[in-house]
Design an enzyme around this catalytic site. Structure first.
Site, PDB file in Angstrom:
ATOM      1  CB  THR A 192      73.964 103.222 -22.799  1.00  0.00           C
ATOM      2  OG1 THR A 192      72.630 103.069 -22.310  1.00  0.00           O
ATOM      3  CG2 THR A 192      73.928 103.987 -24.103  1.00  0.00           C
TER       4      THR A 192
ATOM      5  CG  LEU B 171      77.196 107.272 -22.274  1.00  0.00           C
ATOM      6  CD1 LEU B 171      77.948 106.501 -23.359  1.00  0.00           C
ATOM      7  CD2 LEU B 171      76.000 107.987 -22.878  1.00  0.00           C
ATOM      8  CG  ASP B 172      71.534 104.708 -18.419  1.00  0.00           C
ATOM      9  OD1 ASP B 172      71.794 105.507 -17.509  1.00  0.00           O
ATOM     10  OD2 ASP B 172      70.466 104.705 -19.044  1.00  0.00           O
ATOM     11  NE  ARG B 173      75.042  97.516 -14.959  1.00  0.00           N
ATOM     12  CZ  ARG B 173      74.613  96.363 -15.485  1.00  0.00           C
ATOM     13  NH1 ARG B 173      75.433  95.612 -16.194  1.00  0.00           N
ATOM     14  NH2 ARG B 173      73.386  95.949 -15.271  1.00  0.00           N
TER      15      ARG B 173
END
Length: 613
Positions: A184, A180-182
């Site tokens: 998110t 997951l993106d940082r």
């Protein structure tokens, strides 16, 4: 038992007669790996005490035959060009384990670049990593927003992998199966064994796992198609909206992706599950003035420009997202293209980067250079947050850029430029000037110099020096003027402290050990966005893991203890109505074709030190 003879004659036909490959290049080694990790919690943030660390990186394809200074100046943005030049000349940046000293040294295929520095990790959220499910092979967690998954960039110990290792034991090796993106939050799979991690990763690559997200977006999300899954369209719940814009990576350094016809195919289904209209604005003289009141005085001091309205002046919607492909920033880019970006997205909901329309429906490359330039300033001289323009007629992009340049540049006397060694042909921002002044004082008075540069938007209501005698006012007191000046100075320092705390940017201070610029703490907009991985489910129905709905899905002013129930899709109805149609086989064939071309290209590249067979 009878004994038999075995022929041990060496079969020379199976010997690999290819020339021996050269040994791998030498690398620099970090002095130590601290344990326990140097964490400490403060002001709701998980911090890491500064430490020395060595980065080792093999030469990437795009770095080949470029100078080492050119690589650092164009690929990394957390230090200045002067820092990288000095680090190369001083031997802090080495090539294949040996100092190169020359900034014009060419980097070749197979080289290893090592960079040893005093590392200052940005703080992250102190929220705990909650466990949704755990077995002997797998841990399913609810990842907090604002924490990267792997050590990368400026983050090492402040990552999910290292935090989980620190919470369990040194030998524990967390193996993330999905990323997951940082910014998110949401469901993540952490393998305890490599076999189980590969099993889940293979299912994700083969698209046999459904992923569902929840997002909070600007304005009233469209009703969509109300015939199928969407329901009655009663103003709160909506129907299905589909976006199939291809996505192209514009800048890997800035993390910028955009809708572009030449990009990779992508498809996302959206559905509004709630809409909350904007509340009527209440008169608030103090907040409108955005000033602070000196105690005992009713005069408001306008210390900075009035903040721009927030991104939810039109209200906000809670949107259920179903990505059918897995492109980087897919949901964020598609929501921006539809005109309803995630409310607090520091990139795709930032009008200082994309202009007043936020690139709604824009799939052209006409403004890419300007967008990358403006985005590059975020976190340096400007805050990275979602901005809006006030007024019925928001300024055009050209006017907005003009205002931006005016607000972020100042007129500096020539004597000051010469004293600080600033090239007069370059534009200097207030933050850069404050940093240069701080460095000068640091050199002159040492690390104990008590210097706090005032925020450039501060307006002084009094003088910091005793007033000159006024013949017309015989009762004038120098002491009174000095007292007032001291109050003004305290007020200015409070304002500056607020501006440093509300978002991550250069503070004008430098580290006593490594002399590098220091950043302020990240603001709420840099510790997460309103995007949450809600659920992951196996297509065969063997398992499904769902996290609770995030706090930001509440209605305005809702202080109750209960959150809405996580929504779900009727996948059978989606298949029946054709919403799930994706030419997966064609995409796989395209990926295989690209991979094959890459392998063929790598075979054609010469390997240094390898003789002819």
């Amino acid at each position: 038992m009878a004994l038999t003879t075995v022929d041990h004659t060496l079969d020379t036909t199976t010997i690999d007669r290819r020339p021996h490959l050269p040994p791998p290049p030498a690398v620099a080694i970090t002095p130590c790996d601290p344990w326990p990790r140097p964490y400490y919690l403060e002001s709701g943030l998980r911090r890491v005490a500064p430490y020395h660390y060595t980065y080792n990186t093999y030469c990437k394809a795009r770095w080949r035959n470029r100078t080492i200074l050119d690589i650092f100046s164009s690929e990394f943005r957390d230090r200045s060009l002067e820092y990288y030049r000095e680090a190369i000349e001083d031997g802090r940046i080495v090539l294949n384990g040996k100092p190169c000293r020359d900034v014009q040294t060419l980097v070749k295929n197979g080289d290893v670049i090592s960079h040893t520095l005093h590392r200052h990790e940005p703080p992250v959220s102190a929220q705990p990593i909650k466990v949704i499910h755990e077995s002997d092979e797998m841990i399913v967690i609810d990842k907090p927003a604002g924490i990267p998954v792997h050590p990368a960039g400026r983050y090492k110990y402040n990552s999910i992998v290292e935090i989980m290792r620190a919470e369990r034991h040194y030998a524990f090796n967390p193996l993330p199966c999905n990323r997951l993106d940082r910014l998110t939050s949401g469901v993540m799979f952490i393998g305890k064994t490599s076999k189980e991690a590969e099993k889940i990763s293979e299912k994700l690559r083969g698209r046999t796992v459904r992923k569902e997200y929840i997002a909070r977006v600007k304005g009233r999300f469209p009703d969509g198609d109300l015939k199928g899954e969407g329901g009655e369209g009663n103003g709160t719940r909506g129907g299905i909206v589909v976006c199939e814009e291809p996505i192209l990576q514009i800048s890997p350094i800035l993390g910028l992706n955009r809708a572009r016809a030449s990009g990779k195919s992508a498809k996302t289904l959206f559905r509004r599950v709630a809409y909350y209209p904007a509340e009527p604005a209440e008169a608030n003289t103090e907040s409108e003035n955005n000033g602070a009141q000196v105690e005992g005085d009713s005069t408001k001091l306008p210390v900075a420009a009035k903040p721009l309205p927030n991104a939810e002046d039109e209200g906000y919607s809670i949107v259920h997202c179903l990505p059918l492909t897995g492109r980087t920033h897919q949901i964020r880019v598609h929501l921006q293209f539809l005109g309803h970006p995630i409310s607090n997205d520091p990139i795709y909901s930032n009008r200082r980067v994309f202009g007043p329309t936020l690139a709604k429906g824009d799939a052209s490359d006409e403004h890419d250079a300007e967008i990358k330039d403006r985005l590059g300033k975020m976190g340096k001289s400007e805050l990275a947050e979602a901005y809006s323009y006030s007024g019925a007629n928001p300024p055009t992009t050209e006017k907005a850029n003009s205002v931006n340049r005016t607000a972020n540049s100042i007129s500096i006397p020539i004597e000051e430029l010469e004293r600080l060694n600033i090239d007069q042909t370059h534009q200097t921002t207030p933050t850069q000037l404050e940093l240069l002044r701080a460095q000068e004082l640091h050199r002159k008075y040492g690390p104990t110099a008590d210097y706090k540069p005032l925020h450039h938007g501060t307006l002084h209501a009094g003088s910091l020096n005793p007033a000159a005698p006024d013949p017309a006012n015989p009762t004038q007191s120098k002491e009174e003027d000095q007292t007032y000046a001291a109050m003004v100075q305290i007020h200015d320092e409070m304002v500056q402290d607020y501006n440093l705390r509300k978002g991550e940017k250069l503070t004008g201070k430098i580290c006593d050990i490594c002399q590098t610029p220091l950043y302020s703490d990240p603001g709420p907009q840099e510790l997460g966005i309103y995007l949450h991985a809600l659920a992951y489910a196996d297509l065969d129905g063997k398992w499904r893991h769902t996290s609770p709905m995030p706090e930001w899905t509440r209605a305005p002013g809702d202080a109750s203890g209960e959150l809405m129930e996580p929504p779900s899709w009727d996948f059978e109805a989606l298949k029946k109505d054709g919403w799930m149609n994706m030419d997966v086989e064609a995409e796989r064939a395209e990926e295989e074709k690209k991979n094959q071309k890459g392998l063929e290209r790598n075979k054609e590249l010469p390997v240094e030190g390898q003789g002819e067979s």
